[in-house]
Structures are given as structure tokens and as C-alpha cells.
Design an enzyme around this catalytic site. Structure first.
Site, PDB file in Angstrom:
ATOM      1  N   TYR A 144      33.561  21.736 -30.788  1.00 16.88           N
ATOM      2  CA  TYR A 144      34.714  21.903 -29.914  1.00 16.88           C
ATOM      3  C   TYR A 144      34.603  23.242 -29.212  1.00 16.88           C
ATOM      4  CZ  TYR A 144      39.651  22.296 -28.497  1.00 16.88           C
ATOM      5  OH  TYR A 144      40.833  22.450 -27.789  1.00 16.88           O
ATOM      6  N   ASP A 239      28.903  29.686 -29.172  1.00 17.59           N
ATOM      7  CA  ASP A 239      30.362  29.717 -29.219  1.00 17.59           C
ATOM      8  C   ASP A 239      30.749  30.296 -30.570  1.00 17.59           C
ATOM      9  OD1 ASP A 239      33.050  29.323 -29.488  1.00 17.59           O
ATOM     10  OD2 ASP A 239      33.052  27.250 -28.782  1.00 17.59           O
ATOM     11  N   LYS A 267      39.987  34.080 -31.482  1.00 18.66           N
ATOM     12  CA  LYS A 267      40.513  34.211 -32.856  1.00 18.66           C
ATOM     13  C   LYS A 267      40.479  35.647 -33.387  1.00 18.66           C
ATOM     14  CE  LYS A 267      39.531  29.375 -33.463  1.00 18.66           C
ATOM     15  NZ  LYS A 267      40.681  28.537 -33.620  1.00 18.66           N
TER      16      LYS A 267
HETATM   17  N1  PMP Z   1      35.586  27.202 -29.519  1.00 16.03           N
HETATM   18  C1  PMP Z   1      35.718  27.017 -30.823  1.00 16.03           C
HETATM   19  C2  PMP Z   1      34.498  27.027 -31.704  1.00 16.03           C
HETATM   20  C3  PMP Z   1      36.980  26.836 -31.395  1.00 16.03           C
HETATM   21  O1  PMP Z   1      37.090  26.642 -32.709  1.00 16.03           O
HETATM   22  C4  PMP Z   1      38.111  26.850 -30.546  1.00 16.03           C
HETATM   23  C5  PMP Z   1      39.514  26.669 -31.089  1.00 16.03           C
HETATM   24  N2  PMP Z   1      39.643  26.078 -32.298  1.00 16.03           N
HETATM   25  C6  PMP Z   1      37.916  27.052 -29.185  1.00 16.03           C
HETATM   26  C7  PMP Z   1      36.645  27.234 -28.699  1.00 16.03           C
HETATM   27  C8  PMP Z   1      39.079  27.092 -28.239  1.00 16.03           C
HETATM   28  O2  PMP Z   1      39.857  28.233 -28.478  1.00 16.03           O
HETATM   29  P1  PMP Z   1      41.393  28.285 -28.064  1.00 16.03           P
HETATM   30  O3  PMP Z   1      42.108  27.319 -28.939  1.00 16.03           O
HETATM   31  O4  PMP Z   1      41.776  29.712 -28.296  1.00 16.03           O
HETATM   32  O5  PMP Z   1      41.472  27.921 -26.619  1.00 16.03           O
END
Ligand code: PMP
Length: 431
Positions: A144, A239, A267
Site C-alpha cells: 500500500y 516506501d 508516520k
Molecule cells: N505507504 C505505506 C507503506 C503506508 O503504510 C501508508 C499508510 N498506512 C501510506 C503509504 C499512506 O500514508 P498516509 O495514510 O499517511 O497517507
């Protein structure tokens, strides 16, 4: 009839907020029941609106690596607030956090702050496309990268190389430029690259997946991806929204010793405030507007309150590197405890863990990719989730999410989690 305050709030929320929540997984859809509304948290204890307390294994889905309401972060935010909450002009704290990040994380010459992980990944892909002059990119099933259109794609049936949107509203045109491969399968990636020679700008991946549960890269997988990126002259985007400043100070790049070209963060980097960031090699980052041609912007990007929260969090981690050993020891202790408990139960299971990320799957196969993660028995998971919740342990309310440990967790709390697991597994037969 007396209903709980959480239920009252949920019913009220549903009138004015779609599904009553501002992010889908909070609605408890995949585990059943109604969501708890949280009033406050301290350390690793969440308190809901009915004053029930829970040991928190979500840590706000990652950011609260030091636990909730960390006094240093709270104080830093309080001290900044009276100077105004936003200027829309450059501030010194933005430089301080960028300097700290470039010191802590490898291969980050320059970094730009945004407001979420979604924005970070979306911007990194645009930059990779602008830099290479190519349109397509490869992502992995089950990874994701936020909810921008080009990431909401899953593999088409069979060996189809073209993505199929998995949300209405994402156009087929967008999906065509997103190629999807199987996680931990280098041959699948090599095949896609051969079939799309000269057209792929980047490979983006979670170096450790947290979004199909916790799934680890197999030995050699990340190295192989790096080699393929070099061979086909495209960018490797890690990511690290989950793994950044969590697996190690320098995230997965440091942990596995792999160099990425661009890295996205979120995060932990914001200390619980809405922050994301993307960074990488100077010559790539210099492609960004206004000096470079690739446009990217944000009214609240680099917001002073968010920056001081993130800076204070990162400084704590930078000055106290032993936190990472402590977290890994706690996670191993929990993993071994859960292993003992599950091995004596009637349930098939696998436990994946690394650093401070851990996951229990109700499966009888090793979980290495989205197909095997999807075998997680969601009915059993739902029962387990509620049995644990009833015993004061708050797990992520979805079988597709890693648990995150915070440094504030005590060994007593870990023992409570292990004991709650014994009781929950015994109880689940009757639920
Ligand atoms: N990349 C990863 C690996 C994530 O875990 C997440 C959110 N869980 C995101 C991108 C997207 O981040 P956000 O919810 O702050 O938009």
C-alpha cells in the site's frame, strides 16, 4: 436501553461522516462490531470514551514509537503554538528537521516535507517519471502506498501485465501505467521489465510490508530488485512510511544495507502530526519545482507545529539509539510468548516479526506475499480481535495490518498480552 458512549458517538458520526470514520479501517468493518471512540492515551494505554483502558498495539498505525503523549513532544508543541500555527513561509525548524533526517537516513541528500504518506508516494512517483521521462512504474500486490489513483491497482487476471483499478473512480488509463508484480518474486519483476523495456520509471515497494500483515522480504529479494533497477536504469523507491525511523534510525535502507534512489516517509517522521516526506539523491531532488520542472507543492507543508513534533521525535531517536535494541527485544519476547501460546492451541498460525513490527496470521502456509497473506482466516481473526479487546488489548482491526510496538510498552504489559492470548484462544471456540 443503555448504550455505550462509543456506540452513541458512532451513531452520531454516521449521520455526518461517511461510515462514521475519516479512514476506512477504523470502522471495524472487517472484524464486526462498532468502533471504539478514543478519548485520550498515555504511554501504551488507550482510554476510550467509556473509560475502558486498552494496551495499544496500533501506535496510531506506526507514528507513536515512543508511546502516546510523550512529554518532550507535548512540551515542544505547546511552546511553539503561541507563535501561530502556520505562516506559509519558510521557517528554521524546517531546515533543522531536514538536516537531522539527512544525518540519520542513508542516501538522503535532500528531502521535501508533505502532509501524509499518500502525498509522499504520489510525489515520488511523479518525480521519478519526470526524471526518467518514462510513464510506467511497478508496484507489488498487497503493498500500500496511499490512496492516490495510480496506487489503487491490483494485478489483472492471469499473466496480464496491465493493472485493473480496484476502486471505482480510478480510470483504466491511469491503471495502464501501473504494473503489478508478486512480492518476493524477482522473476515476475524481471518479466515485467523485459516486456516493458524502456518504459518503466521506477519500482516502488515496502521493503518490509506492513499492509498485508507483516511480510518480510526473502533473502536476496531487495538486493535483486536493486540489481534489476540498475540493469534497466530505473529508480528504486523505498516506501519507508512504516519502516522509516522504525526498523532502524536509517530505516530499511540501513537495516538491509540497500541503497534506494528515492525514499518516502510518514508516520514516525511527524511524531503523530500529519506529516510525510520524500527525499533522495541530490540530482533527482533538484528536478523539483521551482528550480526543476516537476511541480509539487503544499499550503501546509513544513507546518511549524508538525515540524517541531517530528523534529523532537527524531531527535529522541537519534540521541537514544538503544531504543531500537530495546524495541527489538520486546518484540522478540512477544513473538516467543505468542509462539508458545499458539503452538499449544488448536489453530494453524504463522507469526512474522522484524524490528518492532509483528503479526499473527491464522494460516497453515508461510506468509510471503499477498496470496499467502490472503489465506489469513478472517473469521478467526475477527473472533481473536474481539476476544483480545475484551481482555484489554487493542489489535489493529483488520487481518491485513501489522501490529506496531512502542518503546513505552512494559514487560508487564507484554505478559498481559500473552496471557490475554491464552484466554482468547481458549474462549474463541465458544464465540
Ligand atoms: N505507504 C505505506 C507503506 C503506508 O503504510 C501508508 C499508510 N498506512 C501510506 C503509504 C499512506 O500514508 P498516509 O495514510 O499517511 O497517507
Amino acid at each position: 436501553m443503555n448504550i455505550s458512549r462509543s456506540t452513541y458517538l458512532y451513531n452520531r458520526a454516521r449521520n455526518v461522516i461517511p461510515s462514521g470514520v475519516n479512514s476506512p479501517v477504523r470502522a471495524f468493518k472487517s472484524v464486526g462490531g462498532t468502533p471504539l471512540f478514543i478519548k485520550k492515551a498515555s504511554g501504551s494505554i488507550l482510554t476510550d470514551e467509556d473509560d475502558n483502558e486498552y494496551i495499544d498495539l496500533i501506535a496510531s498505525w506506526g507514528p507513536m514509537i515512543l508511546g502516546h503523549a510523550n512529554p518532550k513532544i507535548a512540551e515542544a508543541i505547546n511552546n511553539k503554538v503561541e507563535y501561530s500555527t502556520s505562516f506559509g513561509a519558510p521557517t528554521e525548524i524546517e531546515i533543522a528537521i531536514a538536516e537531522l533526517i539527512t544525518k540519520m537516513a542513508p542516501n538522503i541528500d535532500k528531502i521535501r516535507m508533505v502532509n501524509s504518506g499518500t502525498e509522499a508516494c504520489m510525489s515520488a512517483i511523479r518525480l521519478a517519471r519526470g526524471y526518467t521521462g518514462r510513464d510506467k512504474f511497478i508496484k507489488f500486490d498487497g503493498c500500500y502506498h496511499g490512496h492516490s489513483d495510480s496506487f489503487l491497482i491490483k494485478a489483472g487476471s492471469g499473466a496480464s501485465t496491465f493493472g485493473v483499478p480496484n476502486s471505482p473512480g480510478v480510470t483504466k488509463g491511469t491503471a495502464n501505467d501501473t504494473l503489478t508484480a508478486r512480492y518476493n518474486d524477482l522473476e515476475d519483476v524481471a518479466r515485467l521489465l523485459e516486456e516493458n523495456k524502456g518504459e518503466v520509471a521506477a519500482i516502488i515497494l515496502e521493503p518490509v510490508c506492513g499492509n498485508m500483515g507483516c511480510v518480510l522480504p526473502k533473502e536476496g529479494f531487495l538486493e535483486g530488485i536493486r540489481e534489476l533497477c540498475d540493469k534497466y536504469e530505473l529508480l528504486l523507491i523505498f516506501d519507508e512510511v512504516m519502516t522509516g525511523f522504525r526498523l532502524a534510525q536509517g530505516g530499511a535502507q540501513e537495516y538491509f544495507g540497500i541503497n534506494a534512489d528515492l525514499v518516502t516517509y510518514g508516520k514516525v517522521i511527524g511524531g503523530g502530526m500529519p506529516v510525510g516526506a520524500f527525499g533522495g539523491r541530490e540530482e533527482i531532488m533538484n528536478y523539483l519545482s521551482p528550480d526543476g520542472p516537476v511541480y509539487q507543492a503544499g499550503t501546509l507543508s513544513g507546518n511549524p507545529i508538525a515540524m517541531i513534533a517530528g523534529y523532537t521525535m527524531l531527535k529522541e531517536l537519534y540521541q537514544n539509539p538503544q531504543i531500537y535494541e530495546g524495541l527489538a527485544e520486546k518484540t522478540t519476547y512477544l513473538a516467543e510468548g505468542l509462539e508458545r501460546v499458539f503452538s499449544e492451541s488448536i489453530y494453524d498460525y504463522r507469526i512474522n516479526h522484524i524490528g518492532s513490527m509483528i503479526n499473527v496470521f491464522f494460516v497453515d502456509v508461510d506468509v510471503v506475499d499477498f496470496d499467502t497473506a490472503s489465506q489469513n482466516n478472517s473469521e478467526l481473526f475477527g473472533k481473536f480481535f474481539h476476544a483480545m479487546l475484551n481482555r484489554g488489548v487493542y489489535l489493529p482491526p483488520s487481518p491485513y495490518e501489522s501490529y506496531f510496538l512502542a518503546n513505552s510498552l512494559s514487560y508487564e504489559q507484554l505478559d498481559h498480552i500473552i496471557n490475554a492470548t491464552i484466554e482468547s484462544l481458549a474462549r474463541m471456540k465458544f464465540d
